[in-house]
Structures are given as C-alpha cells and as structure tokens.
Design an enzyme around this catalytic site. Structure first.
Site, PDB file in Angstrom:
ATOM      1  N   LYS A   1      33.630   7.511  84.011  1.00  0.00           N
ATOM      2  CA  LYS A   1      34.770   8.417  83.854  1.00  0.00           C
ATOM      3  C   LYS A   1      34.800   9.009  82.442  1.00  0.00           C
ATOM      4  O   LYS A   1      34.407   8.372  81.482  1.00  0.00           O
ATOM      5  CB  LYS A   1      36.063   7.654  84.152  1.00  0.00           C
ATOM      6  CG  LYS A   1      37.273   8.558  84.178  1.00  0.00           C
ATOM      7  CD  LYS A   1      38.427   7.968  84.974  1.00  0.00           C
ATOM      8  CE  LYS A   1      39.642   8.883  84.891  1.00  0.00           C
ATOM      9  NZ  LYS A   1      39.435  10.199  85.530  1.00  0.00           N
TER      10      LYS A   1
ATOM     11  N   ASN B   1      31.689  17.464  80.422  1.00  0.00           N
ATOM     12  CA  ASN B   1      32.794  17.946  81.239  1.00  0.00           C
ATOM     13  C   ASN B   1      33.440  19.144  80.539  1.00  0.00           C
ATOM     14  O   ASN B   1      34.233  18.984  79.628  1.00  0.00           O
ATOM     15  CB  ASN B   1      33.812  16.817  81.441  1.00  0.00           C
ATOM     16  CG  ASN B   1      34.912  17.209  82.397  1.00  0.00           C
ATOM     17  OD1 ASN B   1      35.007  18.368  82.796  1.00  0.00           O
ATOM     18  ND2 ASN B   1      35.742  16.259  82.768  1.00  0.00           N
TER      19      ASN B   1
ATOM     20  N   CYS C   1      37.179  20.273  83.523  1.00  0.00           N
ATOM     21  CA  CYS C   1      38.264  19.517  84.147  1.00  0.00           C
ATOM     22  C   CYS C   1      39.441  20.463  84.347  1.00  0.00           C
ATOM     23  O   CYS C   1      39.926  21.060  83.390  1.00  0.00           O
ATOM     24  CB  CYS C   1      38.708  18.340  83.297  1.00  0.00           C
ATOM     25  SG  CYS C   1      40.079  17.450  84.068  1.00  0.00           S
TER      26      CYS C   1
END
Lengths: 303, 278
Positions: free
Chosen positions: A45, A127, A130
C-alpha cells in the site's frame, strides 16, 4: 510445461501475476491464507515521506460489479514502513514493489531517494493517480507536464526500477505512456481506479465520506483492457495490466492486449488466492496453446 | 484463520425473518473464540462481489452457525441456501470478547440479533449473570431459552411492549441497576446498534466499570488489508489512532472508542500493529 516467469524492468518474477497496491496491505494480513512466495510480486500500500492519516469513514462502498474506495492513502510514512513492515517482507522469496506517492514534486523525488538504499525493495511503483488525495497527487496523473516532472525528478534520485501507475481518466493514454518511457521509467502499470461516486438516495448524501472515490472491480475491466492495448502500442518498456481481474481469462485478455504482467486487486478481497489461481490458469492456457513463455502471448491481439 | 469451502447442514427460519445457518466447518469451528466473526462469500451473487461478515453464533461439534436477518441484497439472496450447498468461509476473524473477570458480575446486553454474537461468551463465562435483550417487538427477541439454559437470567425489553418491559434495553438496565446490587462489579458484554453500544458504554464509564462492545462497522476485506472498517481509538497519551474493526476489533472496551461527533482529539497516525493470530 510453459515458463510463466517474466522480467519487468529488471525485476524477475516467478509468475506474471502480482497483487495490486492497496488490496494486500503490507503482506501479513493475508500470510495465513496465501503463500506469499508464490506471487509474482507484492505491491504494498502507498507510502509517502511522512505518516498520513487517510480519509474519514465511510471509505468504501460496494457498487454493481465493483466497489468504490476513498481510503486516502493512510500510511506509517517511510520510516514507519521500513521499520515495521520490511523485516516481515524480507522473509519471503518474492519481489517487494513499494507503491510511493507525494504531495509535491520534492516529495516524489525524496521518497524515491529514501527507498534507493533500503534492503529488500525490488522496485517502486509511482502512484501519480490516486483519485482520493486532494492536494496535488491527482494532477500528477492527469497533467502531462506535472507527470513528466515527477517521474524525471525521481529518476535522478534512484537506481531502483520505476513503474509509474497511470490514471485512466486522461484523453490520451499513449502520451503518458511515452512520457514515462522518455523519462527513464522501467515499466508502466495501469489502470488505477476510475474516479466515480455513488449516492444514498434516502439521505441524499454521498456513500463515501470523501464524496468521490475510485471505482475498481470487474466493472472497469473492459476500460482497462482498452487502455492497456493503447498504452502498450506506444512504448517498448513492459506494461503491467490491471483492472477488474477476477479470473485467469481476464488476465489473459490483458496479456493479449499487450501486458507482460498483470495485477489482481479487488478480487483479493473476495478470494485472496486469486493471484495464485490466475497464474495457474495462465500457465495451462500457454500449455494448451503450445506457447513456451508469456512473451509469446504478449501483444498478440489480432485486429 | 482459514479459507474453506464448507457445506450447509441446516438453514431454517427461526422466527420473523431471522434465520439460522449451520455449516459443517471442523477446522474453523475448532478455533473460534467468543465474539469472533466469519466472512462469507455468497455464491453466484455476480454483481455484488464482496464477502459479508457475520458474527459467529455457535461453534461446536465441527459445526459453525450464524443467526441473521435478511436485510440487504446479500442476505436476501441467502434465503435460497439449502443443506448440501457449498459456501466459501474465511475465519474465524477478529479479536472478540475477553473472559469475564473473576469475582465480577457479567452482564450481557443485546439489541436485535446482537445476542447471536454473545452466545459463546455466555457459555464460556464461568459466572452467569444477567442478560438484557432488546428489540422492536416480540418477534425480534431470540434465543431466550438458550441463554436461560446456560444459567443466565434474561430480561426482555420491547419498544412496543409486546414482550417483557416496554421501552429500550437501557431502560431495563437502569431499572435493574437501581434496584439490585449484584455481588461483584458489573462487567458488560454488548452487541447491537451503535447507539446502544454508546449508551451502555456511557453508563459503564460513569459507574467506573468495564463494557466490552462489539462494533458493527462496514467491512470489506475482513482481514485488515483494505482499511475500510477503521475506528478512532483513544491512545494512552490522550490522542487517537485508527484501528481496524476487523483485526484489532470488532470488540473494544468502551473507553477506547471515540464516536463520530465527539470532541476531536489529536490523532496519531496509522499506528497499526500486526498482531498475529493462529
């Protein structure tokens, strides 16, 4: 028997099936049920420099053939992650890909540099997309110039394989794929969840505290296949396809569309063994079709 | 924790929309602690993908059972489950109720089918105290004979007065507390709607006694990976942190829980420890 191992920008994986960031925690959550060493890679994560709280609840909502999430990337920060979670992950014979993000260009570059010297990290998934972070992060995935600066800035600060994770909600996915390659990315992954929302008609309130969220699950699989097909036609670096994989057939579609590897996300919540089972299904499919390796199937779409 | 394809042995309506589902699940049943839950995959529910969490009602003789009411898409579909059907079950999950303190007086408080989550705790407790069951009407009061058979005194409250005392469950509790001085300090074990959990918790805090409350937060993965079910939990230094109802919970001591709308306290970020459970 067919060889299902793949190489993603120098990361050697026993199978082409990884578990997607945000759907597998940091590993121990599923370790009782899943042989972690049997996965292609674990993508943990999202981690940023400082500890982050994430969004208020409700954070997820089930929708038809999928789910919305707006978790908001809560994480213990770089130091917390390395201290609390890396010792566990190092026990397994599986590449650990850390999903990283930042609120500013500096934070993206800083987190890349910090992980450069961490033992046991195989690569970084970036990332930029998001849908649930208000400051900055969303724009890094949809503004080509900001995207370029984020990836180029990280490239200067780390030797680790860099894998930008592309946002699906852009008008031209090929330009983002090409930009990633031009900036020295080692692979790209796509798609992140699709910006979406749902409303409780009785309270007339959004079903998520964050109002909007990201849609994942089989509902987005055909969107993802199309974007993987387009992106892979634009670059020479490997593509990791993801979005709604529930079965090995869903994964094979991504590979035919141009993916070298795939990631299982939402399906982990339903059946944590999905990634293992999908890898088995891909191997049998290759066997049945007389193919010696995954690369013989990648990008073989006939139009 | 295991992931198993189990077989339905019995599926019957107990009363008024409440159903008992019994499964043959030896290795899961053998591990169950009071207050834990299982995560069920409802087969063929193609457009509602996620598993559903259910409190474990009973686990003995290789059998696992849940008691539930058909209220949503998933539980409505479950009505068709019949003996012999396969079902994918993950569990047992979560940290449940502790064993009642020796020398105390255990008090169970259940709203709706909350008593289902308390049955194993009631059986395992060496002392048997008083159980308060509350519901909208007589049809919502379940399992009274079962708890009485374990040696508990059951006091029933219904909102419409169709069974027991008229009112809500805390009315009955207050009246009982005013009239009785149980031997030993009351220790509460509570499962039901969040308003009830909060109300019982407030009474316990005021009296300086403990209340273990089982939260009913929405869950997704059930194992701590997705961070859907997080709850604000007070830390030792007076701040708060997120804890996962599915992993660190669903049972917390009432003092730990910070309810929505409570005065905000400073947060501590994501200090989740991964406790391992066999």
């Amino acid at each position: 028997m067919s060889d299902v191992s793949v190489n993603i920008g120098g990361i050697r994986m026993k199978t082409p099936v990884m578990v997607a960031s945000g759907t597998f925690g940091y590993g121990p959550e599923y370790a009782d049920l899943v042989d972690l060493s049997g996965l292609g890679a674990i993508v943990v994560k999202g981690i940023c420099v400082e500890p982050t709280l994430g969004n208020m609840t409700p954070r997820t909502a089930e929708t038809r053939s999928g789910m919305l999430n707006a978790i908001g990337l809560p994480n213990p920060g770089f130091e917390g992650f390395v201290e609390k979670h890396m010792p566990f992950l190092r026990q397994y014979d599986v590449p650990v890909i850390v999903n990283v993000w930042g609120r500013t260009l500096e934070e993206y570059a800083d987190i890349a540099e910090k992980f450069d010297s961490v033992d046991g990290v195989a690569g970084l998934e970036v990332n930029v997309s998001c849908p649930n972070i208000k400051e900055g992060s969303g724009l890094f995935g949809t503004d080509l110039n900001m995207f370029r600066q984020a990836i180029a800035g990280m490239r200067e600060r780390t030797r680790l394989p860099l894998i930008p994770k592309l946002a699906p909600n852009v008008s031209d996915i090929k330009s983002f794929a090409r930009t990633a390659e031009d900036c020295g990315a080692d692979a790209i992954s796509l798609i992140n969840s699709y910006p979406a929302m749902a409303i409780d008609i009785n309270t007339r309130r959004p079903k998520l505290a964050n109002v909007t969220g990201g849609l994942s699950g089989p509902a987005i699989h055909p969107i993802a296949v199309k974007l993987v097909w387009e992106a892979s036609s634009a670059v020479n670096i490997p593509v990791i396809g993801m979005g709604g994989i529930m079965t090995w057939e869903d994964a094979v579609e991504f590979i035919i569309a141009g993916a070298t590897a795939v990631a299982v996300g939402t399906a982990n919540f339903v059946n944590p063994l999905t990634a293992i089972e999908v890898a088995g299904g891909i191997r049998e499919f290759l066997d049945r079709n007389g193919m010696a390796s995954v690369s013989e199937l990648t990008g073989t779409l006939e139009t | 924790m295991n992931l198993r394809d189990v077989t339905v042995i019995e599926h019957v309506e107990v009363q008024g929309g409440y159903r008992l589902l019994v499964m043959d699940a030896p290795d899961i049943a053998a591990q169950v602690q009071p207050g834990q839950f299982i995560h069920l995959q409802i087969p063929d529910l193609r457009d509602a993908l996620l598993r559903r969490p259910f409190s474990i009602y009973n686990a003995e003789n290789n059998r696992l059972s849940v008691l539930y009411k058909g209220v949503g898409v998933g539980t409505r579909w479950m009505a068709d489950l019949k003996p012999g059907d396969p079902l994918s079950v993950m569990g047992p999950l979560g940290h449940g109720f502790p064993i009642a303190e020796a020398g105390g007086y255990p008090v169970l408080v259940a709203g709706g089918y909350g008593m289902a989550a308390l049955y194993i705790a009631a059986r395992e407790s060496r002392q048997k105290g008083t159980a308060f069951f509350g519901g909208a009407s007589a049809g919502d009061i379940l399992c009274v004979p079962e708890f009485e058979a374990l040696g508990w005194e059951v006091r029933v409250t219904t909102e419409d007065g169709s069974l027991g005392m008229k009112g809500i469950v805390t009315d009955a509790m207050d009246e009982w507390l005013a009239q009785n001085r149980p031997e030993g300090e009351p220790e509460y074990f509570v499962c039901g709607p969040s308003g009830m959990l909060k109300a019982v918790g407030e009474r316990a805090m005021k009296a300086g006694t403990k209340a273990w409350i089982s939260l009913d937060n929405n869950m997704c993965c059930g194992v701590g990976a997705c961070l859907t079910c997080v709850q604000k939990i007070r830390t030792a230094d007076g701040a708060w942190e997120w804890q996962r109802a599915c992993r660190e919970g669903p049972v917390f001591e009432c003092r730990e829980v910070i309810w929505d709308g409570e005065e905000s306290v400073e947060h501590r970020t994501s200090n989740i420890e991964h406790r391992t459970k066999s």
